[in-house]
Design an enzyme around this catalytic site. Structure first.
Site, PDB file in Angstrom:
ATOM      1  CE  LYS A  25     -10.509  52.317 -30.204  1.00 55.28           C
ATOM      2  NZ  LYS A  25     -11.813  52.587 -29.557  1.00 55.28           N
ATOM      3  CE  LYS A  82     -11.384  47.002 -30.622  1.00 52.98           C
ATOM      4  NZ  LYS A  82     -11.235  47.774 -29.375  1.00 52.98           N
TER       5      LYS A  82
END
Length: 229
Positions: A25, A82
């Site tokens: 991320k 995700k």
């Protein structure tokens, strides 16, 4: 219960290799900020057979944008893709969940789609985590997740207590889904998380010494792994 650790760079990924899942991320771009595809690819190469997850952003209601991002993350090598739902309304959530799941599963049926809502949904005006489980199951996605959307130091447990989170896990299991829990979790939360028993817990700040804007530390990842076993 698997430990997912979220590095933001190759260097941090090297410090995260003792975790069960490496999650790519970009914290500067939000709770589930998306990193670059080449970073995903390089971390996947580094991780070898260990599964790699990639966040694709705290998404507004833009099903096409979300689907294309998911497809790109899957092509870059992510095993878990995700997406966060940074909006309200069940019908709009259904659109995004179906678009992301289709984008991944048509070409990569073995990969996992993770749909995240936020524990602090009331202060953000976004969809309740309890509303997403049936939509995730209906679309053929795999994991329903709760994170915190506003990263101001308030943890998951400041918005949802152990009983509520246990109920969330139970609802997902009845639907055939896995559960992931994250959101400024601390070492002292691990005993409660063991009792709640989701399939995955996601951490960053915990293994950065308490500040998610600093660097993942290998010894803290190893400490978390030992405490979970």
């Amino acid at each position: 219960m698997q430990l997912l650790v979220s590095p933001s760079s190759i260097e941090e990924a090297r410090s995260s290799l003792s975790a069960d899942i490496i999650d790519v991320k970009k914290p500067s771009e939000g709770s589930l900020g998306a990193n670059f595809p080449w970073i995903i690819r390089d971390i996947k190469t580094l991780a070898g057979k260990k599964p790699v997850s990639a966040a694709i952003g705290d998404n507004e209601y833009k099903p096409g944008t979300a689907a294309l991002s998911a497809y790109g993350a899957a092509h870059a090598g992510a095993d878990f893709i995700k997406v966060g739902l940074m909006f309200d309304e069940v019908d709009r959530a259904r659109d995004v969940i179906e678009a992301v799941t289709t984008a991944v599963k048509q070409e990569f049926p073995e990969k996992y789609v993770v749909i995240a809502a936020y524990a602090d949904f009331e202060r953000m005006g976004t969809i309740s985590p309890f509303a997403i489980g049936p939509l995730v199951a209906e679309a053929g996605a795999d994991v329903a997740m709760i994170d915190t959307g506003i990263k101001d130091g308030k943890s998951l447990f400041e918005f949802m207590d152990e009983e509520t989170l246990t109920r969330f896990v139970g609802q997902n299991r009845e639907l055939g889904l896995q559960t992931a829990l994250a959101g400024s979790l601390k070492f002292e939360d691990l005993d409660a998380l063991k009792r709640i028993n989701p399939e995955i817990i996601g951490v960053r700040g915990m293994v950065c010494g308490g500040d998610r804007s600093t660097t993942v530390r290998a010894e803290l990842v190893e400490k978390a792994m030992m405490m979970l076993r």
